[in-house]
Design an enzyme around this catalytic site. Sequence first.
Site, mmCIF file in Angstrom:
data_model
loop_
_atom_site.group_PDB
_atom_site.id
_atom_site.type_symbol
_atom_site.label_atom_id
_atom_site.label_comp_id
_atom_site.label_asym_id
_atom_site.label_seq_id
_atom_site.Cartn_x
_atom_site.Cartn_y
_atom_site.Cartn_z
ATOM 1 N N TYR A 51 -19.187 45.576 21.905
ATOM 2 C CA TYR A 51 -18.819 44.912 20.739
ATOM 3 C C TYR A 51 -18.874 45.423 19.425
ATOM 4 C CZ TYR A 51 -16.423 40.899 17.970
ATOM 5 O OH TYR A 51 -15.421 40.356 17.236
ATOM 6 N N SER A 89 -15.204 42.660 11.853
ATOM 7 C CA SER A 89 -16.154 41.786 12.041
ATOM 8 C C SER A 89 -17.522 42.012 11.169
ATOM 9 C CB SER A 89 -16.786 41.742 13.659
ATOM 10 O OG SER A 89 -17.739 40.783 13.772
#
Length: 263
Positions: free
Chosen positions: A159, A146
Amino acid sequence: MATAAAARVALVTGSTSGLGNGIARALASKGHSIILTGFGEKKEIESCEHNIKRDFQVPCYHIHADLANESEIRKMCSEIIKKHSPGIDILVNNAGFQHIDEIERFPVEIWNTMVAVMLTAPFLLTKYLLPGMRKKGWGRIINIASAHAVVASEKKAAYCSAKHGLIGLTKVTALDMARTGITCNSINPGWVGTEIFWKQVKMISEQLKISEDEAKFRILEKHPTKELTTVEQVGAAVNFLCSPAADNMTGTSLVLDGGWTAV
């Protein structure tokens, strides 16, 4: 459909919906056999399998495993190796989920599950499936990281931590596998137009009492292009990393973030 010589077996985690399913379909479009894994209603999973078989005329089946559970991962890998001796060719570690909260309120159990699914599971799947790739002298490990693997956002401790760690795992795997015919790279998308994105749009809309269009614009402020990355673009990047053009590309990241991390 690709020729038999080009067709390989690919496992895509988190592939019963969203980005993972798009990646599975992209790989199937090149003639690769697909193993799906992920949660969902039985009818939804059967539909995913059926659609891939119908649209691309390739073998496709689903295998269940809770990626937060080491014993289930080990069992899944054993079943896959029995069915596909000596193992798979392409591993795409995509499964993940989001939880947003300030650190002092972040539930420890959710932290543990997020790290297990997004960091420990890729390690375990790589560990258990690498021997087969070594025997064949060819393999592609692709970790879906990401933009949050290199930059942070508030209230996303688990995350961001897991995705930062995934980049480290990618680099070490690439170095350990150098000169084996196995490469390991990551893909770092920014905002992708999946269910996770639209859930965050809705949440921000409700919290700030603004329209969903305005909430979307606020989120996309991080993309200088002001455009979402598409599932199809990520799928194309996966296919590129599996192609001969990327044979000498390992330990690096393909960034699809609309310029987010260039700032």
